[in-house]
Structures are given as structure tokens and as C-alpha cells.
Design a protein around this motif. Sequence first.
Motif, PDB file in Angstrom:
ATOM      1  N   TYR A 140       0.836  -1.195   0.000  1.00 29.27           N
ATOM      2  CA  TYR A 140       0.000   0.000   0.000  1.00 29.27           C
ATOM      3  C   TYR A 140       0.871   1.246   0.000  1.00 29.27           C
ATOM      4  O   TYR A 140       1.890   1.297   0.689  1.00 29.27           O
ATOM      5  CB  TYR A 140      -0.898  -0.007   1.246  1.00 29.27           C
ATOM      6  N   ALA A 141       0.442   2.262  -0.755  1.00 33.57           N
ATOM      7  CA  ALA A 141       1.132   3.551  -0.762  1.00 33.57           C
ATOM      8  C   ALA A 141       0.111   4.669  -0.752  1.00 33.57           C
ATOM      9  O   ALA A 141      -0.925   4.596  -1.433  1.00 33.57           O
ATOM     10  CB  ALA A 141       2.030   3.681  -1.981  1.00 33.57           C
ATOM     11  N   ARG A 142       0.391   5.716   0.022  1.00 41.63           N
ATOM     12  CA  ARG A 142      -0.436   6.921   0.047  1.00 41.63           C
ATOM     13  C   ARG A 142       0.466   8.102  -0.272  1.00 41.63           C
ATOM     14  O   ARG A 142       1.583   8.210   0.254  1.00 41.63           O
ATOM     15  CB  ARG A 142      -1.082   7.098   1.418  1.00 41.63           C
ATOM     16  N   SER A 143      -0.012   8.986  -1.136  1.00 47.61           N
ATOM     17  CA  SER A 143       0.817  10.068  -1.638  1.00 47.61           C
ATOM     18  C   SER A 143      -0.004  11.339  -1.797  1.00 47.61           C
ATOM     19  O   SER A 143      -1.236  11.304  -1.857  1.00 47.61           O
ATOM     20  CB  SER A 143       1.412   9.695  -3.011  1.00 47.61           C
ATOM     21  N   LEU A 144       0.699  12.458  -1.879  1.00 44.38           N
ATOM     22  CA  LEU A 144       0.116  13.735  -2.265  1.00 44.38           C
ATOM     23  C   LEU A 144       0.685  14.081  -3.638  1.00 44.38           C
ATOM     24  O   LEU A 144       1.908  14.088  -3.827  1.00 44.38           O
ATOM     25  CB  LEU A 144       0.464  14.818  -1.245  1.00 44.38           C
ATOM     26  N   LEU A 145      -0.214  14.345  -4.587  1.00 43.38           N
ATOM     27  CA  LEU A 145       0.195  14.555  -5.972  1.00 43.38           C
ATOM     28  C   LEU A 145      -0.052  15.994  -6.403  1.00 43.38           C
ATOM     29  O   LEU A 145      -0.748  16.763  -5.730  1.00 43.38           O
ATOM     30  CB  LEU A 145      -0.594  13.635  -6.910  1.00 43.38           C
ATOM     31  N   ALA A 146       0.490  16.335  -7.556  1.00 46.33           N
ATOM     32  CA  ALA A 146       0.127  17.539  -8.301  1.00 46.33           C
ATOM     33  C   ALA A 146      -0.328  17.094  -9.676  1.00 46.33           C
ATOM     34  O   ALA A 146       0.382  16.352 -10.370  1.00 46.33           O
ATOM     35  CB  ALA A 146       1.317  18.486  -8.412  1.00 46.33           C
ATOM     36  N   SER A 147      -1.531  17.501 -10.083  1.00 42.79           N
ATOM     37  CA  SER A 147      -2.060  17.096 -11.386  1.00 42.79           C
ATOM     38  C   SER A 147      -3.124  18.102 -11.804  1.00 42.79           C
ATOM     39  O   SER A 147      -3.295  19.157 -11.188  1.00 42.79           O
ATOM     40  CB  SER A 147      -2.640  15.675 -11.321  1.00 42.79           C
ATOM     41  N   THR A 148      -3.854  17.769 -12.870  1.00 37.53           N
ATOM     42  CA  THR A 148      -4.940  18.613 -13.359  1.00 37.53           C
ATOM     43  C   THR A 148      -6.186  17.761 -13.525  1.00 37.53           C
ATOM     44  O   THR A 148      -6.158  16.720 -14.183  1.00 37.53           O
ATOM     45  CB  THR A 148      -4.574  19.260 -14.710  1.00 37.53           C
ATOM     46  N   LEU A 149      -7.283  18.190 -12.901  1.00 36.05           N
ATOM     47  CA  LEU A 149      -8.556  17.483 -13.008  1.00 36.05           C
ATOM     48  C   LEU A 149      -9.657  18.483 -13.310  1.00 36.05           C
ATOM     49  O   LEU A 149      -9.753  19.522 -12.644  1.00 36.05           O
ATOM     50  CB  LEU A 149      -8.876  16.719 -11.715  1.00 36.05           C
ATOM     51  N   ASP A 150     -10.466  18.161 -14.304  1.00 43.94           N
ATOM     52  CA  ASP A 150     -11.585  19.008 -14.718  1.00 43.94           C
ATOM     53  C   ASP A 150     -11.143  20.446 -14.948  1.00 43.94           C
ATOM     54  O   ASP A 150     -11.837  21.398 -14.584  1.00 43.94           O
ATOM     55  CB  ASP A 150     -12.720  18.948 -13.687  1.00 43.94           C
ATOM     56  N   GLY A 151      -9.952  20.578 -15.547  1.00 44.68           N
ATOM     57  CA  GLY A 151      -9.448  21.891 -15.923  1.00 44.68           C
ATOM     58  C   GLY A 151      -8.792  22.687 -14.819  1.00 44.68           C
ATOM     59  O   GLY A 151      -8.391  23.834 -15.041  1.00 44.68           O
ATOM     60  N   GLU A 152      -8.645  22.108 -13.630  1.00 44.00           N
ATOM     61  CA  GLU A 152      -8.050  22.824 -12.503  1.00 44.00           C
ATOM     62  C   GLU A 152      -6.756  22.155 -12.058  1.00 44.00           C
ATOM     63  O   GLU A 152      -6.659  20.925 -12.018  1.00 44.00           O
ATOM     64  CB  GLU A 152      -9.017  22.861 -11.314  1.00 44.00           C
ATOM     65  N   ALA A 153      -5.773  22.966 -11.700  1.00 41.90           N
ATOM     66  CA  ALA A 153      -4.568  22.448 -11.051  1.00 41.90           C
ATOM     67  C   ALA A 153      -4.920  22.047  -9.625  1.00 41.90           C
ATOM     68  O   ALA A 153      -5.455  22.853  -8.857  1.00 41.90           O
ATOM     69  CB  ALA A 153      -3.470  23.499 -11.056  1.00 41.90           C
ATOM     70  N   VAL A 154      -4.659  20.800  -9.269  1.00 42.73           N
ATOM     71  CA  VAL A 154      -5.083  20.262  -7.977  1.00 42.73           C
ATOM     72  C   VAL A 154      -3.931  19.507  -7.318  1.00 42.73           C
ATOM     73  O   VAL A 154      -2.926  19.180  -7.958  1.00 42.73           O
ATOM     74  CB  VAL A 154      -6.299  19.313  -8.131  1.00 42.73           C
ATOM     75  N   GLN A 155      -4.121  19.212  -6.022  1.00 47.76           N
ATOM     76  CA  GLN A 155      -3.190  18.387  -5.266  1.00 47.76           C
ATOM     77  C   GLN A 155      -3.975  17.216  -4.664  1.00 47.76           C
ATOM     78  O   GLN A 155      -4.420  17.276  -3.515  1.00 47.76           O
ATOM     79  CB  GLN A 155      -2.485  19.194  -4.183  1.00 47.76           C
ATOM     80  N   PRO A 156      -4.147  16.146  -5.418  1.00 44.00           N
ATOM     81  CA  PRO A 156      -4.961  15.033  -4.935  1.00 44.00           C
ATOM     82  C   PRO A 156      -4.245  14.211  -3.859  1.00 44.00           C
ATOM     83  O   PRO A 156      -3.024  14.028  -3.894  1.00 44.00           O
ATOM     84  CB  PRO A 156      -5.177  14.173  -6.198  1.00 44.00           C
ATOM     85  N   VAL A 157      -5.033  13.711  -2.914  1.00 43.77           N
ATOM     86  CA  VAL A 157      -4.594  12.628  -2.042  1.00 43.77           C
ATOM     87  C   VAL A 157      -4.799  11.338  -2.824  1.00 43.77           C
ATOM     88  O   VAL A 157      -5.887  11.101  -3.369  1.00 43.77           O
ATOM     89  CB  VAL A 157      -5.396  12.616  -0.725  1.00 43.77           C
ATOM     90  N   HIS A 158      -3.779  10.509  -2.875  1.00 43.79           N
ATOM     91  CA  HIS A 158      -3.765   9.352  -3.780  1.00 43.79           C
ATOM     92  C   HIS A 158      -3.377   8.096  -3.024  1.00 43.79           C
ATOM     93  O   HIS A 158      -2.524   8.135  -2.127  1.00 43.79           O
ATOM     94  CB  HIS A 158      -2.753   9.611  -4.905  1.00 43.79           C
ATOM     95  N   GLU A 159      -3.988   6.977  -3.377  1.00 46.71           N
ATOM     96  CA  GLU A 159      -3.574   5.692  -2.812  1.00 46.71           C
ATOM     97  C   GLU A 159      -3.440   4.643  -3.899  1.00 46.71           C
ATOM     98  O   GLU A 159      -4.186   4.649  -4.887  1.00 46.71           O
ATOM     99  CB  GLU A 159      -4.536   5.211  -1.726  1.00 46.71           C
ATOM    100  N   SER A 160      -2.473   3.761  -3.704  1.00 41.93           N
ATOM    101  CA  SER A 160      -2.293   2.571  -4.531  1.00 41.93           C
ATOM    102  C   SER A 160      -2.331   1.359  -3.619  1.00 41.93           C
ATOM    103  O   SER A 160      -1.629   1.328  -2.597  1.00 41.93           O
ATOM    104  CB  SER A 160      -0.948   2.600  -5.263  1.00 41.93           C
TER     105      SER A 160
END
Length: 299
Positions: free
Chosen positions: A255-275
Motif C-alpha cells: 500500500y502507498a499513500r501520496s500527495l500529488l500535483a495534477s490537473t482534473l476538470d481543468g483545474e490544477a489540484v493536489q490530490p490525495v492518492h492511494e495505490s
Amino acid sequence: MTRGGYVWWYVDAVSEDARQGLTVIAFIGSVFSPYYAWDAARDPFAHCAVNVVLYGERGNRFAMTERNARSLTRDATSFSLGPSSLEWDGSVLTIRLDERSSPIPRAVRGTVRVRPRALTAQPFTLDAHGLHRWWPMAPDCEVEAEFTAPTLSWRGSGYHDTNDGDGALEDAFTDWTWCRAPLKRGSAIVYDTHRRDGSAQNLTLRFDADGTRREMRPPLAAGLPPTGLWRMPRTTRSDDGRAQVIRTFEDTPFYARSLLASTLDGEAVQPVHESLSLTRFRNPLVRLMLPFRMPRRIG
């Protein structure tokens, strides 16, 4: 609840300055418990836990002590397990925590208040047979964290959902990736599951500030580097097919949990992410390592 089943209530949050974060998960039928996996009776009430992880700049504090039904009290609006509890009053979810970390025994004691800005209308089915269900009930929340051990206090944005199922996750899925991100008006969630039968599912969800679901086109697949220690694979989605890891919160064998930088629905975002790799979780060697992080108390 069926034999081998589970239900969990999940909260994550990141502070306004992105320097602190937390995850809290309350389980009946602790799906990542080696004790539950080894239990021939497969009684979910014999394997309950409150998992809390605090993410700080100087390191994390992880606690997850498993307890049985004698430590559990619950009703329609509250859940209490040992010294920790969750209580919903109709507008605020109050989480009171009094746990002990492992393998280094340190107190994890404090209160988290989760205020959903709105509630969503429906759960979603994750498998073809309807045995595993997920409800992102409050994807956009205000969160206040006040801890005495360790001493910290912050406010930030958060997320709350619940999962329940009628069998072991590892029997239905090989892996999944999930991320959630606050938007200027509402929130976005991207959830990709891979099932043991070879099929896959993508849920791309956009919720407005009032909890109303709005259509959102699935973003493009975006590669991410594996984690440093355990080389956990990570992928996500982004409008332009590009994403960056800002910080890895957790790096474990499955398991991994991360903070990302990406673009969703046209906005620059910082998603909380898990694998999550349930194939790795099935490995007997991985399960033998888990009791060092997940002690069990009877009664």
C-alpha cells in the motif's frame, strides 16, 4: 454482516499549509488484518480496529490495534472501539482517538472534527456481483485536528467515505488506485479497480459544492514513479496525462499513500492518492510482517 465481510468508515485530511495530514479508518472486519486472513471462522466482529496515521514533516505516527466484539459498541450514529470513538450528530463527525503506535509505542491521542459541506446521494458497486460497495458520502469537508499526543493543532480540507462488502477484498480485486481532490467548487474523485476475473472499472466522479453529481470525462492515464522503499507501483489520471508526486505519506509492501500535483476538470489540484496491491497483500511473507504494525488485544 456476512462471514468474511467488512465495513469501514474512512476520513483523510490535509492541513491548509499541506505540512500535516491524517487518515482515520474504523473497521469491523479489518480487511488488512493478518489475523482476520488466518481466522478459519471469518467472524468480522472478532477483528475490529481503529487505524490512525498522522503525517508530519518529521515523520509519521501509525496506530492500529485490533480488538474483538467485547470492545465494540455501535448504533446508527456512533461507533466505539476500546478507548476511541466516532460520533455523528447530523452535521459534525467527531472522532476521539486514544491509541498507541506500533512498533514504537507512543501515544496517539486527540480529537478530529469533520464537517461535511454536503452529502452525496448514492453508493457505487465496485464488482460485477454487487458484493463490494463504496459510498463517497462527504467528498468535501472542513476538518479540525487537535492532538495532545503528539502536540499539534491544524485546520484543513478533508474527505469521508464508507465501504462495505460480503467477502474478502483480495478474492475480488488484484489492485486499485484512487485519488480525491478539492476543486474551487466541489470535488473530484478518480477510482480505478482491477478485478480477479480480468475486468476493470473506472469511476470518475465530480461533485458540486451541494453534493450534486455532475458528469466529468475520465482523465488520461498518467504514470508515476514507484515508491522508494517497497517499489509499490503507482498510476493515476490527469487531464493532460501528467502528474507529479509531491510527497509520499506511506510506503508499505502492499500500500502507498501520496500527495500529488495534477490537473482534473481543468483545474490544477493536489490530490490525495492511494495505490493498493491485493496480490502483494496475499503473499504469506507480507502477512507475516504485519503483526509488527498491527498488534491484537483480546477483550
